[in-house]
Enzyme design. Sequence first.
Site, PDB file in Angstrom:
ATOM      1  N   GLY A  96       0.793  -1.227   0.000  1.00 31.10           N
ATOM      2  CA  GLY A  96       0.000   0.000   0.000  1.00 31.10           C
ATOM      3  C   GLY A  96       0.817   1.263   0.000  1.00 31.10           C
ATOM      4  NE  ARG A  97       3.965   2.115   5.151  1.00 24.32           N
ATOM      5  CZ  ARG A  97       4.470   2.575   6.278  1.00 24.32           C
ATOM      6  NH1 ARG A  97       4.692   3.854   6.410  1.00 24.32           N
ATOM      7  NH2 ARG A  97       4.753   1.754   7.263  1.00 24.32           N
ATOM      8  CE  LYS A 117       7.697   0.097   5.561  1.00 21.95           C
ATOM      9  NZ  LYS A 117       8.212  -0.805   6.647  1.00 21.95           N
ATOM     10  CG  ASP A 260       1.045  -8.647   6.211  1.00 22.10           C
ATOM     11  OD1 ASP A 260       0.671  -9.125   7.290  1.00 22.10           O
ATOM     12  OD2 ASP A 260       1.147  -7.424   6.008  1.00 22.10           O
ATOM     13  CG  ASN A 261       4.251  -7.825   8.863  1.00 23.01           C
ATOM     14  OD1 ASN A 261       4.256  -7.305   7.751  1.00 23.01           O
ATOM     15  ND2 ASN A 261       3.602  -7.306   9.886  1.00 23.01           N
TER      16      ASN A 261
END
Length: 503
Positions: A96-97, A117, A260-261
């Site tokens: 998202g970023r 990032k 997701d991490n």
Amino acid sequence: MKQIERDKQAGWRLQNSYADLPAIFYTRQLPTQTPQPELVAFNESLAEQLGFDTYSMQQAEQIAVFAGNRVPHGSEPLAEAYAAHQFGHFNILGDGRALLLGEQQTPAGEQFDIQLKGSGRTPYSRQGDGKAAIGPMLREYLLSEAMHGLGIATTRSLAVVKTGDVVYREKPLPGAILTRVAASHIRVGTFQWAAYKGEHELLQQLADYTINRHFSYILEDGKTGEEKYMQFLQQTIKRQAELIAQWQAFGFIHGVMNTDNMAISGETIDYGPCAFLDVYKPDAVFSSIDSQGRYAYQNQPQIGGWNLARFAETLLPLLHKEEDAAVELAQAALYQYSDLFHEAWMRLMKGKLGLFGEYKEDVSLVQEWLDLLASEKADYTLAFVHLQQAEMQCDGSGSEGGIVDHSSSQRIEWIKKWEKRLQKQEGTTAQALDLMAKHNPLLIARNYWVEEALYRASADGDYSIFKNLAEALRNPFEVKAEHVMFKNVPQAMPETYRTFCGT
């Protein structure tokens, strides 16, 4: 000179193998332009490893790349798609970023993702602005480099650029972009995304790509078909067990162990509300969003196993054509996780205590030591350092001065057990102390100094503490005179201390 030639001279050698995967795994996207980029942190040693010319990379045209204002030669920027279990709940996510610029080919023949990032909105931003504030980007720089200094597998930080934007969170903050370096950004969540789409071919393509990139020795061993994917699962489990054992041994709390991490490569990734233990407190939680303590320090090994179970679920169609047989195979692999973690953790903890060989009392000896630290509210890192230093000053029997001075009766009793155990092993006292020195850092990224560095940088534009701390953390097992201050803190952090994701 043409820009392409200048980029080549600067050292850019980008490939885009991830873009060869089906388009369902990413969206091509250009970074958002930034008004006044200013380079505030640059990792020269990492730049050299990646094959960059450090002088060129700190000039305006390359700073423009770090700021997202220019795409380097060979780059095909994209945002990766993935899913995740966030605090136990399944969601569809994505970068998202962040944008992947490509995969840098190093002079040593290695391959690393280069990612921006905080580079602006993507189709996966949902309600976010896609930007980042300078504090969280500097935090990731410090913490990831601290982990690297400790020898823990991690993503790295190449640069931080202050963008000139204002980022609005609870208050207006200076904007920034971090240039992150990783073996790859393939996550458990990436496989969850493939499984969610429900197409066997997509899942197989992702698995084959990941095996080729991170586990090529499986192919070299001649593994094919279902056996290849079973080996892939087993090796991923092993890497994660070893990684989380390192976290526990060095007192690191990730803070947000969502699926997701968790990087398939076995690297620590996504430094948000992370921190190192000061006082040893097994149930310590520093994350402002972890109100239930799901990702507390003591829970990290269990959560690692839970995340791996979610990964194994995605691979079931590749493990066996019959679902029941696939589940049985996955469970057999997952059952190994606990033993693998415990073996890795005990190896590290024994190193921290200078213990060679295998003796039946080792497990209880380690646990009794940790129980002592918890009851005494001792500093986790310094407790091992002081134990080592005191042993150097006494005769090894614990009967004269040094190690037993000012100790509680419980600690004296434990010390006697420990020294008795040391005397049983074949190695000398000098060898035991050397082993301890290799496993016990003299300093860590202490929360006080991290917060002080970030506050000074964000509020005053003063990067002096940040730069000195970053330099100290490069070799935490040796402390230069100018870095001694970072071993301790002027005041303890309050029990209410919390860190934030920075989204």
